[in-house]
Design an enzyme around this catalytic site. Sequence first.
Site, PDB file in Angstrom:
ATOM      1  N   GLU A 334       0.814  -1.229   0.000  1.00 28.82           N
ATOM      2  CA  GLU A 334       0.000   0.000   0.000  1.00 28.82           C
ATOM      3  C   GLU A 334       0.845   1.276   0.000  1.00 28.82           C
ATOM      4  O   GLU A 334       0.599   2.187   0.773  1.00 28.82           O
ATOM      5  CB  GLU A 334      -0.970  -0.026   1.185  1.00 28.82           C
ATOM      6  CG  GLU A 334      -1.874  -1.254   1.143  1.00 28.82           C
ATOM      7  CD  GLU A 334      -2.795  -1.412   2.359  1.00 28.82           C
ATOM      8  OE1 GLU A 334      -2.778  -0.536   3.231  1.00 28.82           O
ATOM      9  OE2 GLU A 334      -3.526  -2.415   2.410  1.00 28.82           O
ATOM     10  N   GLU A 444      -5.444 -10.925  -1.463  1.00 27.49           N
ATOM     11  CA  GLU A 444      -6.317 -10.755  -0.287  1.00 27.49           C
ATOM     12  C   GLU A 444      -7.794 -10.749  -0.687  1.00 27.49           C
ATOM     13  O   GLU A 444      -8.582  -9.957  -0.188  1.00 27.49           O
ATOM     14  CB  GLU A 444      -6.011  -9.427   0.440  1.00 27.49           C
ATOM     15  CG  GLU A 444      -4.563  -9.223   0.804  1.00 27.49           C
ATOM     16  CD  GLU A 444      -4.300  -7.926   1.582  1.00 27.49           C
ATOM     17  OE1 GLU A 444      -5.258  -7.287   2.052  1.00 27.49           O
ATOM     18  OE2 GLU A 444      -3.127  -7.570   1.699  1.00 27.49           O
TER      19      GLU A 444
HETATM   20  O1  9MR Z   1      -7.406  -8.502   8.090  1.00 29.90           O
HETATM   21  C1  9MR Z   1      -6.697  -7.521   8.835  1.00 29.90           C
HETATM   22  C2  9MR Z   1      -7.561  -7.042   9.993  1.00 29.90           C
HETATM   23  O2  9MR Z   1      -7.791  -8.095  10.903  1.00 29.90           O
HETATM   24  C3  9MR Z   1      -6.892  -5.868  10.707  1.00 29.90           C
HETATM   25  O3  9MR Z   1      -7.783  -5.336  11.667  1.00 29.90           O
HETATM   26  C4  9MR Z   1      -6.546  -4.806   9.675  1.00 29.90           C
HETATM   27  C5  9MR Z   1      -5.846  -3.646  10.333  1.00 29.90           C
HETATM   28  O4  9MR Z   1      -5.293  -2.777   9.409  1.00 29.90           O
HETATM   29  O5  9MR Z   1      -5.700  -5.372   8.678  1.00 29.90           O
HETATM   30  C6  9MR Z   1      -6.370  -6.341   7.948  1.00 29.90           C
HETATM   31  O6  9MR Z   1      -5.618  -6.768   6.842  1.00 29.90           O
HETATM   32  C7  9MR Z   1      -5.311  -5.753   5.883  1.00 29.90           C
HETATM   33  C8  9MR Z   1      -4.021  -6.148   5.230  1.00 29.90           C
HETATM   34  O7  9MR Z   1      -3.021  -6.274   6.191  1.00 29.90           O
HETATM   35  C9  9MR Z   1      -3.603  -5.143   4.179  1.00 29.90           C
HETATM   36  N1  9MR Z   1      -4.621  -4.942   3.199  1.00 29.90           N
HETATM   37  C10 9MR Z   1      -5.933  -4.621   3.736  1.00 29.90           C
HETATM   38  C11 9MR Z   1      -6.359  -5.665   4.756  1.00 29.90           C
HETATM   39  C12 9MR Z   1      -7.752  -5.355   5.264  1.00 29.90           C
HETATM   40  O8  9MR Z   1      -7.781  -4.158   5.969  1.00 29.90           O
END
Ligand code: 9MR
Length: 542
Positions: A334, A444
Amino acid sequence: MKRLHMAFALLFFITGIAVYAQSASVTVVDSNFENGNLDGWAPRGDREEKLEIVKDIKHGGTSSLHVFNRSKTWHGPIHKLTDNAVADDIYSVSLWIYYKDGPATGAFTFSIERSFKDASKAHAYQNVTSFQAKKGEWTEFKTEYTVGADPTQAGIWVYFELPYKEDNLVQPNDKIDFWVDDIRIVKLDPALRPKAEQNIPNLSEKWQNYFDIGAAVSADEVNFSSQQAQLLMKHFTVLVAGNDMKMETVQPREGSFDWAPAERIIDFGEMTGMRLRWHPLVWHSQNPAWLFQDKANPARAVSKDVLNQRLKTYIQTIMRRYRNRIESYDVVNEVLSDTAGLRTGSEGNKWLDILGPEYIDNAFRWAREADPKAQLVINEYGLEGDARKRQEMYNLVKGLKDRKVPVDAVGLQMHIDIKTPTVQQIRETIELFAGLGVKVIITEMDMSIYTSPSEAKKEATAAILLEQAQRYKDIFALLQEESRKGNLGDMVVIWGTSDNTSWKNNFPVPGRTDAPLLFDPRLQSKPAFWGLVDPGKVRGLR
Ligand code: 9MR
């Protein structure tokens, strides 16, 4: 006649015993507050908030529990469930909640606190789910909590609070009184636990000529005895951590690495013959505070030289440790802004502000140095539906290639929804990057049933699940085609297994449940799953 009655009576008696013997559910909390005492409920935290039994407001009977004098979002009633947490135990929770001041609908959060066998270790807090109540009406709330596989845990408590805000951001609406009544918490008979279906096709097998299919999991889900693990072993051939490989977990203090959570996932993957990804090495989010601070004076930002050293050490410590074990890394995650150019400090990215744009080149070079064979990925969301962002990623990757920076693939996160982006937009995105000589992998994927944060909570009806199945099917047909053309890498990763594990529940709207994945909360295959393995089984799929 009489004899017949007796025979029936005997039969009922025997079946009664059988049913009784089978149902080993245990009621742990049964609080209707009718006897006037708190029944084990206590104010949590600093005990500033107060609890009392009142008679003027109640759900059933003559009394309820009033929570008042709250000054923090997390002020609320807490109750112990057990001193000995047992992995996979499921607690079913139901209660009624009421409030009379503040917004027309209010969100409440059901959370878990855990202690550890090592009593000196700080307790862990986990928000299980949030739910919406209506002002001036008693609202019923039900959920289930499954105990995770952490072998170091000891006790479990449950509590109710308002959605978390930092103490200095608390508003009057976060401090409202609320009332709870008829709270019932039952530890379910193991026979009532959801069971992964065994007699259905294996998802990965169906796609094995094109790509492996992976899942994001948490360390708590990879317990061999759990049904979640059955689901993983049956359908998925790639594993990645949803959170446990992020720097706040892996390096909470400088030089002190906590490998345990990530390694529960890695060990499970290796024991079951799965391929492994690491997500992420460099990200602007979920970092420990020390990372961007000067060591001698934490109020000051770290210098460029020291931060570069921290970055290199972090990347190489991980990649050397897992050389030849983890195949694919999200090296940077990101890095693009939501409006223009690279993500800067104003969107939370201190890496760019302190190091300048070359931190991206350096991260890839240091990664390649540490593990020459690993697949190095630049991971991003929202490229498919946003032409500006897509073009900026193109320019960025082209620049990396021109400068001979070792980037192997673009990761499309694909957190999409039931309407957008279109299959055509996804096609154009994949083909654009393929034209640069990098692969595209899906890192993802999930598919929200909502198209905007303003959409109210809704049931995942049969019609919605069919529409979702159609879209999963259409997108996988595209992925198959792109794989045939040689544009796709060999992994497609889904961001979770069953809907109850998804980050989309309560986000971005507290209290709103989503259904973005292939299995439902009871681990049963959804139409979307069938759309991917045997579309003929779903009526109405084209
Ligand atoms: O799935 C993850 C969630 O449990 C967390 O709360 C969140 C915090 O930022 O991150 C989520 O995973 C993210 C991933 O690391 C990067 N791309 C977006 C995902 C969804 O927010």
